[in-house]
Design a protein around this motif. Structure first.
Motif, PDB file in Angstrom:
ATOM      1  N   SER B  42      52.359  30.127  16.384  1.00  0.00           N
ATOM      2  CA  SER B  42      51.889  30.266  14.998  1.00  0.00           C
ATOM      3  C   SER B  42      50.937  29.131  14.678  1.00  0.00           C
ATOM      4  O   SER B  42      50.873  28.139  15.394  1.00  0.00           O
ATOM      5  CB  SER B  42      53.076  30.249  14.031  1.00  0.00           C
ATOM      6  N   GLY B  43      50.215  29.311  13.597  1.00  0.00           N
ATOM      7  CA  GLY B  43      49.256  28.289  13.181  1.00  0.00           C
ATOM      8  C   GLY B  43      47.856  28.664  13.622  1.00  0.00           C
ATOM      9  O   GLY B  43      47.656  29.353  14.627  1.00  0.00           O
ATOM     10  N   VAL B  44      46.883  28.188  12.850  1.00  0.00           N
ATOM     11  CA  VAL B  44      45.484  28.477  13.163  1.00  0.00           C
ATOM     12  C   VAL B  44      45.164  27.957  14.567  1.00  0.00           C
ATOM     13  O   VAL B  44      45.532  26.840  14.923  1.00  0.00           O
ATOM     14  CB  VAL B  44      44.557  27.805  12.133  1.00  0.00           C
ATOM     15  N   ALA B  45      44.480  28.757  15.358  1.00  0.00           N
ATOM     16  CA  ALA B  45      44.076  28.353  16.711  1.00  0.00           C
ATOM     17  C   ALA B  45      42.633  27.855  16.674  1.00  0.00           C
ATOM     18  O   ALA B  45      41.792  28.398  15.963  1.00  0.00           O
ATOM     19  CB  ALA B  45      44.211  29.536  17.665  1.00  0.00           C
ATOM     20  N   LEU B  46      42.376  26.792  17.430  1.00  0.00           N
ATOM     21  CA  LEU B  46      41.054  26.156  17.422  1.00  0.00           C
ATOM     22  C   LEU B  46      40.342  26.374  18.749  1.00  0.00           C
ATOM     23  O   LEU B  46      40.914  26.131  19.800  1.00  0.00           O
ATOM     24  CB  LEU B  46      41.197  24.654  17.195  1.00  0.00           C
ATOM     25  N   ALA B 159      46.079  22.117  11.651  1.00  0.00           N
ATOM     26  CA  ALA B 159      46.673  23.352  12.192  1.00  0.00           C
ATOM     27  C   ALA B 159      48.152  23.132  12.513  1.00  0.00           C
ATOM     28  O   ALA B 159      48.993  23.994  12.221  1.00  0.00           O
ATOM     29  CB  ALA B 159      45.914  23.801  13.438  1.00  0.00           C
ATOM     30  N   GLU B 160      48.467  21.987  13.079  1.00  0.00           N
ATOM     31  CA  GLU B 160      49.875  21.670  13.388  1.00  0.00           C
ATOM     32  C   GLU B 160      50.714  21.581  12.119  1.00  0.00           C
ATOM     33  O   GLU B 160      51.913  21.860  12.127  1.00  0.00           O
ATOM     34  CB  GLU B 160      49.974  20.326  14.123  1.00  0.00           C
ATOM     35  N   GLN B 161      50.094  21.134  11.026  1.00  0.00           N
ATOM     36  CA  GLN B 161      50.801  21.018   9.744  1.00  0.00           C
ATOM     37  C   GLN B 161      50.966  22.377   9.074  1.00  0.00           C
ATOM     38  O   GLN B 161      51.539  22.461   7.986  1.00  0.00           O
ATOM     39  CB  GLN B 161      50.032  20.101   8.786  1.00  0.00           C
ATOM     40  N   GLY B 162      50.396  23.408   9.664  1.00  0.00           N
ATOM     41  CA  GLY B 162      50.546  24.749   9.110  1.00  0.00           C
ATOM     42  C   GLY B 162      49.518  25.111   8.061  1.00  0.00           C
ATOM     43  O   GLY B 162      49.691  26.098   7.320  1.00  0.00           O
ATOM     44  N   ALA B 163      48.419  24.350   7.980  1.00  0.00           N
ATOM     45  CA  ALA B 163      47.375  24.672   6.997  1.00  0.00           C
ATOM     46  C   ALA B 163      46.752  26.032   7.325  1.00  0.00           C
ATOM     47  O   ALA B 163      46.695  26.437   8.481  1.00  0.00           O
ATOM     48  CB  ALA B 163      46.301  23.587   7.006  1.00  0.00           C
ATOM     49  N   SER B 164      46.280  26.720   6.280  1.00  0.00           N
ATOM     50  CA  SER B 164      45.647  28.021   6.489  1.00  0.00           C
ATOM     51  C   SER B 164      44.220  27.831   7.005  1.00  0.00           C
ATOM     52  O   SER B 164      43.650  26.743   6.905  1.00  0.00           O
ATOM     53  CB  SER B 164      45.596  28.787   5.167  1.00  0.00           C
ATOM     54  N   LEU B 165      43.660  28.904   7.535  1.00  0.00           N
ATOM     55  CA  LEU B 165      42.283  28.839   8.045  1.00  0.00           C
ATOM     56  C   LEU B 165      41.320  28.389   6.947  1.00  0.00           C
ATOM     57  O   LEU B 165      40.463  27.513   7.170  1.00  0.00           O
ATOM     58  CB  LEU B 165      41.886  30.212   8.614  1.00  0.00           C
ATOM     59  N   ASP B 166      41.467  28.956   5.753  1.00  0.00           N
ATOM     60  CA  ASP B 166      40.564  28.583   4.650  1.00  0.00           C
ATOM     61  C   ASP B 166      40.704  27.104   4.301  1.00  0.00           C
ATOM     62  O   ASP B 166      39.709  26.417   4.055  1.00  0.00           O
ATOM     63  CB  ASP B 166      40.868  29.421   3.395  1.00  0.00           C
ATOM     64  N   ASP B 167      41.930  26.628   4.259  1.00  0.00           N
ATOM     65  CA  ASP B 167      42.165  25.206   3.942  1.00  0.00           C
ATOM     66  C   ASP B 167      41.537  24.291   4.988  1.00  0.00           C
ATOM     67  O   ASP B 167      40.944  23.264   4.655  1.00  0.00           O
ATOM     68  CB  ASP B 167      43.677  24.905   3.897  1.00  0.00           C
ATOM     69  N   ILE B 168      41.720  24.647   6.255  1.00  0.00           N
ATOM     70  CA  ILE B 168      41.168  23.801   7.318  1.00  0.00           C
ATOM     71  C   ILE B 168      39.648  23.752   7.205  1.00  0.00           C
ATOM     72  O   ILE B 168      39.032  22.682   7.275  1.00  0.00           O
ATOM     73  CB  ILE B 168      41.610  24.295   8.716  1.00  0.00           C
ATOM     74  N   VAL B 169      39.039  24.916   6.984  1.00  0.00           N
ATOM     75  CA  VAL B 169      37.572  24.957   6.856  1.00  0.00           C
ATOM     76  C   VAL B 169      37.121  24.070   5.705  1.00  0.00           C
ATOM     77  O   VAL B 169      36.196  23.257   5.835  1.00  0.00           O
ATOM     78  CB  VAL B 169      37.084  26.409   6.641  1.00  0.00           C
ATOM     79  N   LYS B 170      37.812  24.165   4.573  1.00  0.00           N
ATOM     80  CA  LYS B 170      37.436  23.389   3.391  1.00  0.00           C
ATOM     81  C   LYS B 170      37.556  21.884   3.678  1.00  0.00           C
ATOM     82  O   LYS B 170      36.639  21.103   3.393  1.00  0.00           O
ATOM     83  CB  LYS B 170      38.362  23.799   2.229  1.00  0.00           C
ATOM     84  N   LYS B 171      38.682  21.496   4.252  1.00  0.00           N
ATOM     85  CA  LYS B 171      38.912  20.069   4.496  1.00  0.00           C
ATOM     86  C   LYS B 171      37.973  19.513   5.565  1.00  0.00           C
ATOM     87  O   LYS B 171      37.485  18.384   5.457  1.00  0.00           O
ATOM     88  CB  LYS B 171      40.371  19.829   4.902  1.00  0.00           C
ATOM     89  N   VAL B 172      37.756  20.289   6.606  1.00  0.00           N
ATOM     90  CA  VAL B 172      36.870  19.823   7.680  1.00  0.00           C
ATOM     91  C   VAL B 172      35.441  19.671   7.153  1.00  0.00           C
ATOM     92  O   VAL B 172      34.743  18.706   7.469  1.00  0.00           O
ATOM     93  CB  VAL B 172      36.932  20.782   8.894  1.00  0.00           C
ATOM     94  N   LYS B 173      35.016  20.618   6.327  1.00  0.00           N
ATOM     95  CA  LYS B 173      33.650  20.518   5.776  1.00  0.00           C
ATOM     96  C   LYS B 173      33.509  19.277   4.901  1.00  0.00           C
ATOM     97  O   LYS B 173      32.487  18.593   4.943  1.00  0.00           O
ATOM     98  CB  LYS B 173      33.292  21.778   4.981  1.00  0.00           C
ATOM     99  N   GLU B 174      34.550  18.998   4.147  1.00  0.00           N
ATOM    100  CA  GLU B 174      34.524  17.804   3.304  1.00  0.00           C
ATOM    101  C   GLU B 174      34.418  16.553   4.189  1.00  0.00           C
ATOM    102  O   GLU B 174      33.616  15.656   3.924  1.00  0.00           O
ATOM    103  CB  GLU B 174      35.803  17.771   2.469  1.00  0.00           C
ATOM    104  N   MET B 175      35.235  16.514   5.222  1.00  0.00           N
ATOM    105  CA  MET B 175      35.199  15.366   6.132  1.00  0.00           C
ATOM    106  C   MET B 175      33.824  15.243   6.792  1.00  0.00           C
ATOM    107  O   MET B 175      33.253  14.148   6.890  1.00  0.00           O
ATOM    108  CB  MET B 175      36.313  15.533   7.176  1.00  0.00           C
ATOM    109  N   MET B 176      33.276  16.357   7.218  1.00  0.00           N
ATOM    110  CA  MET B 176      31.984  16.320   7.919  1.00  0.00           C
ATOM    111  C   MET B 176      30.845  15.851   7.012  1.00  0.00           C
ATOM    112  O   MET B 176      29.809  15.404   7.514  1.00  0.00           O
ATOM    113  CB  MET B 176      31.660  17.701   8.507  1.00  0.00           C
TER     114      MET B 176
END
Lengths: 321, 321
Positions: B42-46, B159-176
């Motif tokens: 389970s969890g978003v795959a990268l 992804a390990e923390q169980g974040a959703s795909l949308d959340d990961i995209v949002k957070k990664v874009k902010e970081m980038m």
């Protein structure tokens, strides 16, 4: 000179300053001695060292589960006895100190002199001399090379297990009796203090049996494909063993890219399989280097349950992986 | 050609065979796609990838806590969409797949084509494009370089923390949006497929703003001491940020010896201190290389509690240290 340095006279001190930034668990005493920030309260303490230029050896292995101290000389130059003595005094907690010395005359002389001085001051000190490089025929003259890092890890594990100084010496000597290495290079290293390459190689040449100080090898040969090079080196190693279950280290010489280390590993494992050898543990990486030399060395030793446990045990060092 | 290879046509397949020997937790599917042997349930795959020659990127980061798959092209050549699609199908457990793409036209085209194909087959796929190389003025055209590995680690943690795909995209874009890199070289890389160096440098020259594919930099300059080089690169980076608390990565380009990486680190930390910058996390090592290039790159990003947690989180990758 094509080097990322500021001043060749400050190579060692700048490097150690940077290393301290990279690893918050170490500190530097007497300018050139790297010790753990949190001194071990019991158990045999391990000290190694020698000339610099072999990074991550030895300072990168000062860590829980491996060394307690590393005495760093200038590039390819043995540290002086007073620095080794300072290391012994800094790490000894009363349970004794083991010196792990690579077999070079300067290192052996200076470490053993420090040992005598420390013993005169009441420290319990023993030493082992690593002679794993079979490029040298005469057993007594064999140089200490990448196998030394396996000694660090095994002795570090035994010390963590609470083994006595005598026990560690006995077990390490037994292990070293099956430890053999040999190396090769396609590019020599550029020595920062002299601005000179250790040796010159034509575009279609390689050097077999190189040392880790820019020393020439035992044989200059025409470049070959990796499978041939690997078998050339294995032929040398298997003059010394008939074991069929081995621990194997593929060591990069400092400027060998990860991609080529993987390619070397493929052919090492194929060649060993062809020879009927079972590899019970494979270590691949830059463990003991010669500055920016491009090439690799192979180290083998007999499978042993306790050595395998030691190699798999946790360590705080980022460089033993 | 001075390379430890058997056959330039087998560079990629030999390298992956060796990598599999080095890491028993991965397997190779479709010849060039590296995935975890134990698929995450389970969890978003990268998924990341791109041309080879940047080892340990990306296959070395296929591991618990980082990537689920890496699609490996030939040296400096984008993988084809069918391979990316195979990776997506192999790693998707139903919680969606994130593609982490370095900004090169071939990669962007092929990964996005695979994304469309996967979506047509019912997979939930998103993608982010890393553009951290400020050597390129035009923001849209900036290349993805070493900062990509920070994205792997952060997204892997989320992804390990169980974040959703949308959340990961949002957070990664902010970081980038605060992620900037620039690199330099004193030696170009030798490209195995062509037998040619990426560029030529005279003995007293260096190249500022190099890419990771043997591309020339933005400025050829006279060689300088490390403190001057470091400040030259930091001047470029600080055109893009006025943050005073930074995460910093010092990345070796593949054949830079450990000793020189430590020396670079010393002067980076000194220069940042002079500029009033607090470094909340320092990463030093070979994360994203260009074969056997000698040089380094600097990456900075804003301090952020969650990113710091992510960078410190465990991973099975031996290459993120």
């Amino acid at each position: 000179m094509k080097k990322l340095i500021n001043d060749k006279e400050r190579f060692l001190s700048d490097m150690l300053d940077g290393l301290k930034q990279r690893d918050p668990h170490i500190e530097i005493i007497e300018d050139t001695v790297v010790v753990r920030k949190e001194k071990k309260s019991s158990g045999v303490a391990l000290v190694s060292g020698g000339g610099s230029g072999h990074e991550p050896a030895h300072a990168g292995y000062v860590s829980q589960g491996m060394l307690d101290g590393a005495v760093c000389g200038e590039v390819f130059t043995s540290p002086t006895p007073d620095k080794v003595l300072a290391a012994i005094k800094a790490v000894d907690n009363g349970d004794g100190v083991l010196l792990i010395i690579k077999n070079y005359s300067g290192d052996v002389m200076n470490f053993e002199m420090a040992q005598e001085m420390a013993e005169a001051e009441g420290h319990h000190v023993a030493s082992v001399v690593v002679r794993d490089d079979v490029a040298i025929d005469n057993e007594e003259q064999r140089r200490g090379v990448a196998g030394t890092v396996v000694v660090h890890k095994y002795a570090g594990y035994l010390a963590e297990q609470g083994a006595s100084l005598d026990d560690i010496v006995k077990k390490v000597k037994e292990m070293m009796s099956t430890l053999y290495s040999i190396g090769m290079a396609i590019h020599p290293c550029l020595v920062p203090t002299t601005g000179e390459y250790g040796f010159d190689l034509a575009e279609d040449e390689m050097e077999i049996g190189i040392g880790i100080h820019g020393e020439k090898g035992i044989s200059r040969e025409k470049s070959a494909s990796v499978d041939k090079i690997v078998n050339r080196l294995l032929d040398e190693l298997f003059k010394h063993t008939d074991s069929s279950r081995l621990i194997v280290m593929v060591n990069g010489m400092g400027a060998t890219p990860e991609s080529e280390l993987s390619i070397v590993t493929k052919y090492v494992m194929e060649a060993l399989d062809d020879r009927g050898i079972t590899v019970s543990k494979l270590l691949v990486g830059d463990y003991m280097t010669a500055l920016d030399m491009q090439g690799f060395s192979l180290t083998i030793l007999d499978e042993d349950d306790e050595v395998l446990e030691a190699l798999d045990a946790d360590t705080g060092s980022k460089y033993f992986k």
